[in-house]
Every structure is written in structure tokens, then in C-alpha cells.
Design a protein around this motif. Sequence first.
Motif, PDB file in Angstrom:
ATOM      1  N   ALA A   1      10.791  -5.024  -1.233  1.00  0.00           N
ATOM      2  CA  ALA A   1       9.595  -4.634  -0.496  1.00  0.00           C
ATOM      3  C   ALA A   1       9.743  -3.217   0.036  1.00  0.00           C
ATOM      4  N   VAL A   2       8.690  -2.425  -0.122  1.00  0.00           N
ATOM      5  CA  VAL A   2       8.673  -1.068   0.429  1.00  0.00           C
ATOM      6  C   VAL A   2       8.115  -1.176   1.848  1.00  0.00           C
ATOM      7  N   GLY A   3       9.007  -1.360   2.814  1.00  0.00           N
ATOM      8  CA  GLY A   3       8.584  -1.545   4.184  1.00  0.00           C
ATOM      9  C   GLY A   3       8.117  -2.966   4.440  1.00  0.00           C
ATOM     10  N   ARG A   4       7.512  -3.167   5.597  1.00  0.00           N
ATOM     11  CA  ARG A   4       7.064  -4.491   6.006  1.00  0.00           C
ATOM     12  C   ARG A   4       5.682  -4.408   6.646  1.00  0.00           C
ATOM     13  N   LEU A   5       5.007  -5.528   6.659  1.00  0.00           N
ATOM     14  CA  LEU A   5       3.807  -5.709   7.464  1.00  0.00           C
ATOM     15  C   LEU A   5       4.044  -6.956   8.305  1.00  0.00           C
ATOM     16  N   ASP A   6       3.684  -6.914   9.590  1.00  0.00           N
ATOM     17  CA  ASP A   6       3.967  -8.080  10.412  1.00  0.00           C
ATOM     18  C   ASP A   6       3.049  -9.236  10.029  1.00  0.00           C
ATOM     19  N   ILE A   7       3.330 -10.409  10.566  1.00  0.00           N
ATOM     20  CA  ILE A   7       2.659 -11.630  10.122  1.00  0.00           C
ATOM     21  C   ILE A   7       1.144 -11.567  10.326  1.00  0.00           C
ATOM     22  N   ASN A   8       0.676 -10.820  11.314  1.00  0.00           N
ATOM     23  CA  ASN A   8      -0.758 -10.745  11.596  1.00  0.00           C
ATOM     24  C   ASN A   8      -1.440  -9.538  10.956  1.00  0.00           C
ATOM     25  N   THR A   9      -0.713  -8.804  10.105  1.00  0.00           N
ATOM     26  CA  THR A   9      -1.277  -7.641   9.416  1.00  0.00           C
ATOM     27  C   THR A   9      -1.463  -7.977   7.945  1.00  0.00           C
ATOM     28  N   SER A  10      -2.570  -7.543   7.377  1.00  0.00           N
ATOM     29  CA  SER A  10      -2.857  -7.782   5.963  1.00  0.00           C
ATOM     30  C   SER A  10      -2.938  -6.456   5.222  1.00  0.00           C
ATOM     31  N   GLY A  11      -3.149  -6.547   3.907  1.00  0.00           N
ATOM     32  CA  GLY A  11      -3.402  -5.348   3.122  1.00  0.00           C
ATOM     33  C   GLY A  11      -2.285  -4.949   2.182  1.00  0.00           C
ATOM     34  N   MET A  12      -2.239  -3.689   1.870  1.00  0.00           N
ATOM     35  CA  MET A  12      -1.435  -3.147   0.772  1.00  0.00           C
ATOM     36  C   MET A  12       0.059  -3.152   1.082  1.00  0.00           C
ATOM     37  N   LEU A  13       0.810  -3.862   0.240  1.00  0.00           N
ATOM     38  CA  LEU A  13       2.263  -3.900   0.333  1.00  0.00           C
ATOM     39  C   LEU A  13       2.818  -3.638  -1.059  1.00  0.00           C
ATOM     40  N   LEU A  14       3.744  -2.705  -1.168  1.00  0.00           N
ATOM     41  CA  LEU A  14       4.350  -2.348  -2.448  1.00  0.00           C
ATOM     42  C   LEU A  14       5.693  -3.043  -2.624  1.00  0.00           C
ATOM     43  N   PHE A  15       5.984  -3.423  -3.872  1.00  0.00           N
ATOM     44  CA  PHE A  15       7.295  -3.939  -4.256  1.00  0.00           C
ATOM     45  C   PHE A  15       7.772  -3.146  -5.460  1.00  0.00           C
ATOM     46  N   THR A  16       9.071  -2.903  -5.546  1.00  0.00           N
ATOM     47  CA  THR A  16       9.618  -2.187  -6.686  1.00  0.00           C
ATOM     48  C   THR A  16      10.960  -2.790  -7.085  1.00  0.00           C
ATOM     49  N   THR A  17      11.371  -2.525  -8.313  1.00  0.00           N
ATOM     50  CA  THR A  17      12.692  -2.937  -8.778  1.00  0.00           C
ATOM     51  C   THR A  17      13.735  -1.858  -8.526  1.00  0.00           C
TER      52      THR A  17
ATOM     53  N   GLN B   1      -6.892  -3.596  22.696  1.00  0.00           N
ATOM     54  CA  GLN B   1      -6.240  -4.629  21.886  1.00  0.00           C
ATOM     55  C   GLN B   1      -6.634  -4.489  20.421  1.00  0.00           C
ATOM     56  N   VAL B   2      -5.648  -4.604  19.536  1.00  0.00           N
ATOM     57  CA  VAL B   2      -5.904  -4.605  18.094  1.00  0.00           C
ATOM     58  C   VAL B   2      -6.198  -6.036  17.668  1.00  0.00           C
ATOM     59  N   SER B   3      -7.405  -6.250  17.141  1.00  0.00           N
ATOM     60  CA  SER B   3      -7.782  -7.603  16.716  1.00  0.00           C
ATOM     61  C   SER B   3      -7.710  -7.788  15.205  1.00  0.00           C
ATOM     62  N   ARG B   4      -7.733  -6.708  14.433  1.00  0.00           N
ATOM     63  CA  ARG B   4      -7.531  -6.766  12.972  1.00  0.00           C
ATOM     64  C   ARG B   4      -6.781  -5.509  12.552  1.00  0.00           C
ATOM     65  N   LEU B   5      -5.847  -5.670  11.608  1.00  0.00           N
ATOM     66  CA  LEU B   5      -5.090  -4.524  11.109  1.00  0.00           C
ATOM     67  C   LEU B   5      -4.849  -4.714   9.616  1.00  0.00           C
ATOM     68  N   ILE B   6      -5.324  -3.744   8.831  1.00  0.00           N
ATOM     69  CA  ILE B   6      -5.249  -3.839   7.370  1.00  0.00           C
ATOM     70  C   ILE B   6      -4.721  -2.514   6.825  1.00  0.00           C
ATOM     71  N   ARG B   7      -3.626  -2.574   6.072  1.00  0.00           N
ATOM     72  CA  ARG B   7      -3.173  -1.337   5.412  1.00  0.00           C
ATOM     73  C   ARG B   7      -4.006  -1.131   4.143  1.00  0.00           C
ATOM     74  N   VAL B   8      -4.574   0.064   4.010  1.00  0.00           N
ATOM     75  CA  VAL B   8      -5.488   0.333   2.899  1.00  0.00           C
ATOM     76  C   VAL B   8      -4.986   1.420   1.961  1.00  0.00           C
ATOM     77  N   ARG B   9      -3.904   2.112   2.333  1.00  0.00           N
ATOM     78  CA  ARG B   9      -3.420   3.206   1.468  1.00  0.00           C
ATOM     79  C   ARG B   9      -1.946   3.448   1.733  1.00  0.00           C
ATOM     80  N   TYR B  10      -1.197   3.769   0.665  1.00  0.00           N
ATOM     81  CA  TYR B  10       0.205   4.188   0.782  1.00  0.00           C
ATOM     82  C   TYR B  10       0.354   5.420  -0.097  1.00  0.00           C
ATOM     83  N   GLY B  11       0.649   6.589   0.508  1.00  0.00           N
ATOM     84  CA  GLY B  11       0.566   7.831  -0.245  1.00  0.00           C
ATOM     85  C   GLY B  11      -0.894   8.103  -0.564  1.00  0.00           C
TER      86      GLY B  11
END
Length: 287
Positions: free
Chosen positions: A103-119, A204-214
Motif C-alpha cells: 500500500a502506498v500510504g494509508r487511509l484511516d477506517i473512516n476515510t474513503s477514496g483513492m488508494l494505490l498499491f504497487t509491487t 468537524q470533518v463528517s466526510r473525507l474522500i481522497r480524490v487524487r494522488y499526484g
Amino acid sequence: MSEKLQKVLARAGKGSRREMETVISAGRVSVDGKVAYLGDRVEGTEQIRIDGHAVNLTNKEEDVCRILMYNKPEGEMCTRKDPEGRPTVFDRLPKLESGRWIAVGRLDINTSGMLLFTTDGELANRLMHPSQKVEREYAVRVFGEVDEAMLQRLRAGVKLEDGMARFQKVTYRGGEGRNHWFHVVLSEGRNREVRRLWESQEVQVSRLIRVRYGDIELKRQLPLGGWIELPLKEVNYYRKLVNLSLETKSKVNVDEKAMDNAKSRRIRRSVKKHQQRNQQATRRRRK
């Protein structure tokens, strides 16, 4: 050319480099019959064992760097196994013949969206490292009163318990009442940094979504819980971004590159089946 032993073991899929350093330090690794020590280097032709079990080494030149984009739902853990039996982001990833997904970094359990994985462990490390200043963009819904003075403080910098932090950009995206959507950009991945910055301003943050990496955005047709493998052009974008040599091969077929509606529907069906299996397993554990 020789490489550090922990790097070779990580590439063989035995764990992260840090995990392999711990295993080596514990005296659990042998090279050609002799106990290995942290700092040892190998050529890749040696017989390496962990706890007496032979390790199948992979040739660095034959490895193909692969990257997955995953649309993480809320409620999933960014760990390989959860002691409480909660679903993890690794549960649905495709199996590898050798190596493992990192995994390229982490997102906490209450965060959704873009997560990268690499070999490629080196690629993952560089993409995560603050020195590379790779931008991450998040869509954030906050609850509370937000004024321009607050936004200026968030852009200028706020002192958190682990040092100064700030958003490089804050863009208002609309809202109603005390609920407002913003897009924020930062270039480091400290633990819960986006949430802590907003909370420092007593909202207070009620929703958090990662939408872009680079410069690559989360693909809109990719459903929650779905993944897609990135084509060679996008793999090489990330490699070039962190000064790694470019790849010439890809595991992605030319006709698989487009995220068309039919493929999106197939992914959704697969995600639904996986969710149903998880629900059934959860019910069995509770009985």
C-alpha cells in the motif's frame, strides 16, 4: 550488483523492508547456511532461508512494476489482517505469483477514496516520503462555521502536536447550512493530518474522500471496493515523478485500459459478491 538482504526479501514477498530488518536482527535468516546479519548484501544467487524455509528469489530485471488503483470504502482497515476480523483493503486484491502488494500510504477506517498499491517497494517508499512532495487531494465535508480568516490560517500553517502543517490549496465546493464541502491539497501523509487541521479550527470533518494522488485522479466509474490496474503510461508517470527508471512492459492488455461501462458493472457485481461473503462471515462469527 549486490543488494541489501532486506530489500531482496521484501521483493520476494516476505514482508516490508522494515519487517525484514526485524526478522534478520532476530537471527531468523540464513544465507548459504550461515546466520545473516543486518547490513548483509547478497547477489541473488545465494540460498536464503527464513526459519529454515527456502526463499524463492525474484530476479530484479524480470520484475514488472505494477500499480493498482483501489476505491476504498469507509469501514475497511489498511492492514493485511485485522485482529477484530474487520475487512481490510487487501481482501479483494488480485493474487500475485510472486511478491506482494504494498500500500502506498494509508487511509484511516473512516476515510474513503483513492488508494494505490504497487509491487515495487522502492516506488511505494518514494511516493510516500515527504521529501518528494507528491500532492494528495481530498474532498472534505465539514460541519461548523467556516470563514475566510480560518481558511487563511489553514493555508498559512497551524501548529499541531507533531509540528507545523498546512494545506497548499483550499477550494470551496458548496454546501448548505453548517455543512460545507471543500477540496484541500497537501504533499505529506501524516496520520489523520487533514482531520486534525480542520479540528484545530474547531470544525468537524463528517466526510473525507481522497480524490487524487499526484496528477492522477480517482477514476469516476470505479465503484467503492473496486480496483483497476494502471496502464504503462500511468505507471511511468509515477516512476518519473519520483526519479525511478521507466518501465517498458506492462501486465495490462491494450483493450483493458479503458474503464468502460461494461467493465464498471462487472466490478460492481464482484464487489457486491465480496460484501455478501463478508457479511455472512461476520454473522457466523457472532453466533
